[in-house]
Structures are given as C-alpha cells and as structure tokens.
Design a protein around this motif. Structure first.
Motif, PDB file in Angstrom:
ATOM      1  N   THR A 118       0.866  -1.174   0.000  1.00  0.00           N
ATOM      2  CA  THR A 118       0.000   0.000   0.000  1.00  0.00           C
ATOM      3  C   THR A 118       0.903   1.224   0.000  1.00  0.00           C
ATOM      4  O   THR A 118       1.665   1.446   0.942  1.00  0.00           O
ATOM      5  CB  THR A 118      -0.916   0.017   1.230  1.00  0.00           C
ATOM      6  OG1 THR A 118      -1.725  -1.164   1.231  1.00  0.00           O
ATOM      7  CG2 THR A 118      -1.831   1.239   1.206  1.00  0.00           C
ATOM      8  N   LEU A 119       0.825   1.996  -1.078  1.00  0.00           N
ATOM      9  CA  LEU A 119       1.762   3.079  -1.325  1.00  0.00           C
ATOM     10  C   LEU A 119       1.101   4.438  -1.131  1.00  0.00           C
ATOM     11  O   LEU A 119      -0.074   4.622  -1.449  1.00  0.00           O
ATOM     12  CB  LEU A 119       2.312   2.984  -2.747  1.00  0.00           C
ATOM     13  CG  LEU A 119       2.959   1.645  -3.113  1.00  0.00           C
ATOM     14  CD1 LEU A 119       3.334   1.630  -4.581  1.00  0.00           C
ATOM     15  CD2 LEU A 119       4.175   1.374  -2.238  1.00  0.00           C
ATOM     16  N   GLN A 120       1.890   5.376  -0.624  1.00  0.00           N
ATOM     17  CA  GLN A 120       1.425   6.743  -0.404  1.00  0.00           C
ATOM     18  C   GLN A 120       1.489   7.525  -1.719  1.00  0.00           C
ATOM     19  O   GLN A 120       2.535   7.577  -2.361  1.00  0.00           O
ATOM     20  CB  GLN A 120       2.303   7.424   0.641  1.00  0.00           C
ATOM     21  CG  GLN A 120       1.993   8.883   0.866  1.00  0.00           C
ATOM     22  CD  GLN A 120       0.677   9.076   1.588  1.00  0.00           C
ATOM     23  OE1 GLN A 120       0.482   8.558   2.675  1.00  0.00           O
ATOM     24  NE2 GLN A 120      -0.238   9.806   0.965  1.00  0.00           N
ATOM     25  N   LEU A 121       0.362   8.130  -2.097  1.00  0.00           N
ATOM     26  CA  LEU A 121       0.326   9.021  -3.248  1.00  0.00           C
ATOM     27  C   LEU A 121       0.237  10.464  -2.772  1.00  0.00           C
ATOM     28  O   LEU A 121      -0.128  10.732  -1.634  1.00  0.00           O
ATOM     29  CB  LEU A 121      -0.856   8.681  -4.154  1.00  0.00           C
ATOM     30  CG  LEU A 121      -0.941   7.234  -4.643  1.00  0.00           C
ATOM     31  CD1 LEU A 121      -2.180   7.036  -5.490  1.00  0.00           C
ATOM     32  CD2 LEU A 121       0.315   6.831  -5.417  1.00  0.00           C
ATOM     33  N   ARG A 122       0.557  11.378  -3.669  1.00  0.00           N
ATOM     34  CA  ARG A 122       0.500  12.800  -3.371  1.00  0.00           C
ATOM     35  C   ARG A 122      -0.307  13.500  -4.457  1.00  0.00           C
ATOM     36  O   ARG A 122      -0.464  12.964  -5.563  1.00  0.00           O
ATOM     37  CB  ARG A 122       1.916  13.395  -3.311  1.00  0.00           C
ATOM     38  CG  ARG A 122       2.747  12.879  -2.154  1.00  0.00           C
ATOM     39  CD  ARG A 122       4.193  13.342  -2.292  1.00  0.00           C
ATOM     40  NE  ARG A 122       4.960  13.111  -1.066  1.00  0.00           N
ATOM     41  CZ  ARG A 122       5.542  11.973  -0.732  1.00  0.00           C
ATOM     42  NH1 ARG A 122       5.441  10.931  -1.542  1.00  0.00           N
ATOM     43  NH2 ARG A 122       6.222  11.858   0.398  1.00  0.00           N
ATOM     44  N   PRO A 123      -0.768  14.718  -4.185  1.00  0.00           N
ATOM     45  CA  PRO A 123      -1.378  15.493  -5.278  1.00  0.00           C
ATOM     46  C   PRO A 123      -0.348  15.748  -6.369  1.00  0.00           C
ATOM     47  O   PRO A 123       0.846  15.876  -6.092  1.00  0.00           O
ATOM     48  CB  PRO A 123      -1.784  16.808  -4.594  1.00  0.00           C
ATOM     49  CG  PRO A 123      -1.820  16.504  -3.132  1.00  0.00           C
ATOM     50  CD  PRO A 123      -0.797  15.438  -2.901  1.00  0.00           C
ATOM     51  N   ALA A 124      -0.795  15.842  -7.602  1.00  0.00           N
ATOM     52  CA  ALA A 124       0.133  16.078  -8.705  1.00  0.00           C
ATOM     53  C   ALA A 124       0.865  17.397  -8.497  1.00  0.00           C
ATOM     54  O   ALA A 124       0.249  18.414  -8.165  1.00  0.00           O
ATOM     55  CB  ALA A 124      -0.617  16.104 -10.021  1.00  0.00           C
ATOM     56  N   PRO A 125       2.188  17.402  -8.671  1.00  0.00           N
ATOM     57  CA  PRO A 125       2.957  18.649  -8.514  1.00  0.00           C
ATOM     58  C   PRO A 125       2.811  19.531  -9.742  1.00  0.00           C
ATOM     59  O   PRO A 125       2.105  19.192 -10.705  1.00  0.00           O
ATOM     60  CB  PRO A 125       4.384  18.143  -8.359  1.00  0.00           C
ATOM     61  CG  PRO A 125       4.409  16.893  -9.187  1.00  0.00           C
ATOM     62  CD  PRO A 125       3.037  16.270  -9.033  1.00  0.00           C
ATOM     63  N   GLY A 126       3.520  20.648  -9.726  1.00  0.00           N
ATOM     64  CA  GLY A 126       3.558  21.512 -10.901  1.00  0.00           C
ATOM     65  C   GLY A 126       4.421  20.917 -11.998  1.00  0.00           C
ATOM     66  O   GLY A 126       5.038  19.868 -11.844  1.00  0.00           O
ATOM     67  N   ILE A 127       4.456  21.605 -13.123  1.00  0.00           N
ATOM     68  CA  ILE A 127       5.262  21.152 -14.257  1.00  0.00           C
ATOM     69  C   ILE A 127       6.745  21.294 -13.902  1.00  0.00           C
ATOM     70  O   ILE A 127       7.182  22.366 -13.491  1.00  0.00           O
ATOM     71  CB  ILE A 127       4.951  21.991 -15.506  1.00  0.00           C
ATOM     72  CG1 ILE A 127       3.493  21.798 -15.915  1.00  0.00           C
ATOM     73  CG2 ILE A 127       5.881  21.617 -16.661  1.00  0.00           C
ATOM     74  CD1 ILE A 127       3.031  22.762 -16.991  1.00  0.00           C
ATOM     75  N   PRO A 128       7.528  20.226 -14.026  1.00  0.00           N
ATOM     76  CA  PRO A 128       8.955  20.336 -13.684  1.00  0.00           C
ATOM     77  C   PRO A 128       9.701  21.233 -14.670  1.00  0.00           C
ATOM     78  O   PRO A 128       9.531  21.141 -15.884  1.00  0.00           O
ATOM     79  CB  PRO A 128       9.446  18.883 -13.759  1.00  0.00           C
ATOM     80  CG  PRO A 128       8.472  18.181 -14.633  1.00  0.00           C
ATOM     81  CD  PRO A 128       7.155  18.865 -14.442  1.00  0.00           C
ATOM     82  N   ARG A 129      10.519  22.128 -14.117  1.00  0.00           N
ATOM     83  CA  ARG A 129      11.357  23.038 -14.886  1.00  0.00           C
ATOM     84  C   ARG A 129      12.704  23.148 -14.192  1.00  0.00           C
ATOM     85  O   ARG A 129      12.807  22.813 -13.014  1.00  0.00           O
ATOM     86  CB  ARG A 129      10.690  24.410 -14.990  1.00  0.00           C
ATOM     87  CG  ARG A 129       9.464  24.416 -15.904  1.00  0.00           C
ATOM     88  CD  ARG A 129       8.619  25.650 -15.722  1.00  0.00           C
ATOM     89  NE  ARG A 129       7.811  25.559 -14.515  1.00  0.00           N
ATOM     90  CZ  ARG A 129       6.897  26.474 -14.175  1.00  0.00           C
ATOM     91  NH1 ARG A 129       6.700  27.518 -14.943  1.00  0.00           N
ATOM     92  NH2 ARG A 129       6.195  26.329 -13.078  1.00  0.00           N
ATOM     93  N   GLY A 130      13.708  23.626 -14.890  1.00  0.00           N
ATOM     94  CA  GLY A 130      15.017  23.615 -14.261  1.00  0.00           C
ATOM     95  C   GLY A 130      15.966  24.678 -14.765  1.00  0.00           C
ATOM     96  O   GLY A 130      15.701  25.381 -15.740  1.00  0.00           O
ATOM     97  N   VAL A 131      17.108  24.765 -14.065  1.00  0.00           N
ATOM     98  CA  VAL A 131      18.201  25.658 -14.435  1.00  0.00           C
ATOM     99  C   VAL A 131      19.490  24.847 -14.370  1.00  0.00           C
ATOM    100  O   VAL A 131      19.787  24.222 -13.346  1.00  0.00           O
ATOM    101  CB  VAL A 131      18.309  26.863 -13.474  1.00  0.00           C
ATOM    102  CG1 VAL A 131      19.506  27.729 -13.856  1.00  0.00           C
ATOM    103  CG2 VAL A 131      17.040  27.686 -13.492  1.00  0.00           C
ATOM    104  N   ALA A 132      20.254  24.860 -15.466  1.00  0.00           N
ATOM    105  CA  ALA A 132      21.560  24.200 -15.499  1.00  0.00           C
ATOM    106  C   ALA A 132      22.647  25.257 -15.563  1.00  0.00           C
ATOM    107  O   ALA A 132      22.522  26.251 -16.291  1.00  0.00           O
ATOM    108  CB  ALA A 132      21.663  23.266 -16.693  1.00  0.00           C
ATOM    109  N   ALA A 133      23.710  25.060 -14.802  1.00  0.00           N
ATOM    110  CA  ALA A 133      24.815  26.006 -14.778  1.00  0.00           C
ATOM    111  C   ALA A 133      26.129  25.258 -14.881  1.00  0.00           C
ATOM    112  O   ALA A 133      26.260  24.133 -14.383  1.00  0.00           O
ATOM    113  CB  ALA A 133      24.780  26.827 -13.486  1.00  0.00           C
TER     114      ALA A 133
END
Length: 474
Positions: free
Chosen positions: A226-241
């Motif tokens: 029995t696994l814990q679910l979460r509400p869907a997060p926002g759209i993943p975005r990122g910054v690479a440096a």
C-alpha cells in the motif's frame, strides 16, 4: 578427507532431493510455474551489477498469487532450500543474484495495480508492477507517486522496496520508504502477515514495514504494497549552470540548498564526466570551458519564482553559463546530459564500475579531493556525478577491460571509494544496497554489535536462513 566416491554419493543424494522438491512444487503450483530449463535459469541468475550469480540454481519459479508464494516458501523452509526473491533484475549490487541450489522466485507475474484510492491517496499494488507504469496510471487521476529511480521504466515496485531505492526526486520527496504505508509479506515459513494498518498514523507495533524495506529479500517476500500518493505537482522546470571547477560547483549547490526553496532535484557532473559526455554525445552542446555542471529542478506551483531564485544563486556563485528550461520538454533535454553519464563513461575506456556512496554535505569537498588523489594513485579515471543535494553520489571508475592491470587497479579503486566515503562520515551505499558487491565494506561501517543485532533480526524472521542467503548481512 572426503573421498571422490563420497562426493559423488552426496551429489546423487542432492539430485534426488532436488527432484523430489521440484515434483512437490509442480504439484502445488499451476502448470508452467516451475521452469528448469538451463537457459531460463541462466537468464535469471545475475542482475545489472556486473557481479555474476552462482551457477546451479534449482529452478525459476513464477507464482501469480500470494497463496502460491506462501506454498513455495513453506516447501523451501521445510527442505531448507534457498530462495532468492527477484524482480526485474535491474539492481546494481548483486542482491538478486542466484545462489547454488536455490529457487529463483520471479515475482514478475504478480503485476497488478489492485486499487487506487483518491480519498486516502493510496495505491495498492503487487510487487511486479513497473514503477513507470504506476506513475502514469496515478497521474491520469491527478495523483503522483514520488519515487523515481533511474531504472523506473524497467524496475518493479517490489525491487525498489527491496533496495529502498531513491533517485533524483529523493531530495524533495524522500526515498521509497517514505512512500510506503504498509506491506503484505510472506515469511520464510510460508506465513502471510501484514506489517501494519494502512492508516497514515499507527504506532501499535515496532516498525516492521521499515525493517522489510531495504532488506534485499533477506527477511520476507513482499506480495502486496500500500503506497502513499501525493497530489500532482507543478510542471517540472530547471536551471543548469556550468562552473570552472568542482569546488565552485559544490559551493553553488550548497547555496541553492540554503536559498529558502528546496529543489525537487539537484544534480552534479564533474570534469571527467563532462569530458566523457562531450566525446560520446557532442550534440548535447556542453560548453568546452566547463569543468563542472549543476542542475536544479523545481516542480513547485510557483515554479517561475523558484527558478529565478535558483538562477540568481548559481550566477552569484560563479556560474560560467546558465541555461533555463522553462518547460518539461526543454528540461528533458538538459537531463539528457545526466542520463548520458554511464554510457559515456563505459565508452571512455571500454569498461566501468559504478559506485553509490552518500556523504555529509559539509564534507563533499574533502571527499572529492581524496577521490582525485585516489584516481592519480591508481592510474584510473574516476568520475563523480549524482544527487549532490542529498550527498548521494555515484563515483564511476572507467578502465580498459582488456588490460589485466587496469582491471585490478579499477577494482581496488572501487573498493577504496567505499572506505573513503565511510572515512568522511558517510556510507558505502546510499540507494543501490549491499547485495554481494559491497559485503567487504560492511566492517568499515557497522560495529560488531550492530551487525550482531541485524543478524539477530534475520534469525527471528528466517530461522533456517533460506531467504537470499549470503546477501546484505554476509
């Protein structure tokens, strides 16, 4: 001294006992569930660690129900036959490798998602469910299963429970243990138990769920989770440096961690990794002047604000270049650099050994310095990449697999890396597990008393020692 005739008698007796057990297994299970073909056994004998399993497993057994698993274990326990629980064999430590005379218990046919409850935010699944399939199924209902190991497209839920797998999102959401409410397990004697109720809270007993998670199949066989679910997060975005050197990248990564926003993901590539990736995939466009690379990802609802914060922190800490991925598709292209690590390093010298250490954040610089000295001393290439936000790094030793001296040097370096991590207060394995590959390093991490406690727990769960013998505890 045992004579050759005695050995032949012992072998014939073992053969007779094995055949008798196979007949009982065939009688207890549906047709086709017990497979003894040599090629089928060979295919299920080793995981992706590069450590070969032992030869001479008795059979591959493929149950479809909890009751069938219980029947297998009851017979194995009665006859003191080893049982190796297996998933998709995507593990990287040899934890699911075959042992001589064992039943290879392939749980891949227990592959159903039994229930998804939006009110409770839970999913009830069997161990053979593929992690990515579960993620996609719950996403269609606006829910989110957080654990995301690199092998999610192939790894099973049961396998990730067995190793307590982490992945790039563990920084924000935790490891597999943090997404498991309860387990149905079959004990070594065939008894079926549930480790705790499915409620969010429950402290009536010791945390048997947590004991089973990460135990690599040595305590019990998971047949339902029995696994814990979460509400869907926002759209993943990122910054690479990119940075001039690793110390600068580490300082920037630490600054991101103290910026007031917790990234979903914070990844690092060092100079050796970047050089290998440029050679293997030049179309990724990694800057030639860069000697370190950091990627910070946000899936927050206010992701634009968080990305701007990460971008400013990276620039303030010496970034040479900063590239922003404002949508999931562009982020996926940035992640291609991280995904290219292992194939690029295999190509660099022809062979590689993958590590899995975790180091306190405040001692990452010291660990890198020691690693650089070790690479020079052993005459091998050592790259470090990984989840810099939680200190779980994946050192990779690249070497010429056709050169015996290089092979020996690489294996020495790989073993010494485990000790280096322990010497700076870390661990020799952050998420891949001990299996058989890392058994030699246990003495450097666990006191004799702690190892005795673990062996005592093993003896309570599995008095006859049939479950995955020789793994995890030695």
């Amino acid at each position: 001294m045992t004579s050759s005739s005695d050995e032949r008698l012992d072998a014939r007796r073992d053969d007779r006992l094995g055949e008798a057990l196979l007949e009982r297994l065939r009688a207890a299970l549906p047709e086709g569930a017990v497979v003894t073909a040599v090629d089928a056994i060979a295919e299920r004998s080793s995981d992706r660690s590069g450590v070969l399993g032992q030869t001479g497993a008795l059979a591959v057994v493929r149950p479809r129900t909890t009751a069938e698993v219980a029947a297998v274990l009851a017979l194995a326990n009665e006859t003191r036959t080893p049982v190796v629980p297996q998933g998709a064999l995507t593990g990287l430590a040899g934890a699911a490798n075959a042992v001589e005379g064992a039943i290879l218990l392939d749980l891949g046919r227990l592959d159903r998602i039994l229930a998804i409850d939006a009110t409770e935010r839970t999913a009830v699944v069997q161990p053979g469910v593929i992690v990515a399939d579960l993620q996609q199924t719950v996403a269609a209902q606006g829910l989110f299963y957080a654990p995301d190991p690199a092998s999610a497209e192939w790894a099973t839920v049961g396998g990730t429970i067995a190793t307590n797998a982490g992945g790039m999102r563990a920084l924000k959401y935790g490891v597999t243990r943090d997404s498991v409410r309860s387990l149905e397990v079959v004990l070594a004697d065939g008894t079926v138990v549930r480790t705790r109720p499915d409620t969010v809270k429950g402290v009536a007993s010791l945390d048997l769920t947590a004991l089973v998670i990460g135990s690599e199949g040595t305590l019990a066989v998971v047949t339902e989770a029995t696994l814990q679910l979460r509400p869907a997060p926002g759209i993943p975005r990122g910054v690479a440096a990119t940075f001039a050197d690793v110390p600068s990248a580490l300082a920037a990564a630490n600054a991101v961690m103290t910026s007031g926003s917790l990234p979903t993901t914070l990844e690092l590539l060092d100079d050796v990794a970047l050089g290998a990736i440029r050679a293997w995939a030049p179309d990724l466009g990694l800057p030639e002047e860069a000697n370190a690379w950091v990627l910070a990802v946000s899936d927050a609802a206010d992701g634009d604000e968080e990305l701007s914060r990460f971008e400013a922190v990276l620039q303030a800490n010496g970034a040479i270049t900063v590239e922003r991925a404002a949508d999931a598709e562009t982020l996926d292209k940035l992640l291609d650099a991280r995904r290219a690590l292992n194939p690029a390093l295999r190509e660099l010298r022809g062979a590689s050994l993958n590590g899995d250490v975790a180091v306190p954040l405040g001692r990452l610089g010291e660990f890198f310095a020691r690693l650089t000295a070790l690479a020079s001393e052993r005459g091998v290439e050592i790259s470090v990449a990984g989840h810099v936000g939680d200190g779980n790094l994946h050192p990779v030793v690249a070497f010429d697999g056709d050169d015996p001296e290089q092979v020996a040097a690489a294996h020495r370096a790989h073993d010494e890396i485990l000790g280096l991590a322990q010497a700076v207060g870390g661990t020799m394995t952050g998420e891949h597990g001990v299996g058989v590959e890392k058994l030699p390093g246990l003495g450097g991490e666990l006191s004799e008393r702690v190892r005795d406690l673990q062996l005592g727990i093993k003896a309570v769960f599995d008095p006859r020692g049939i479950l995955n013998p020789g793994k995890k505890f030695g």
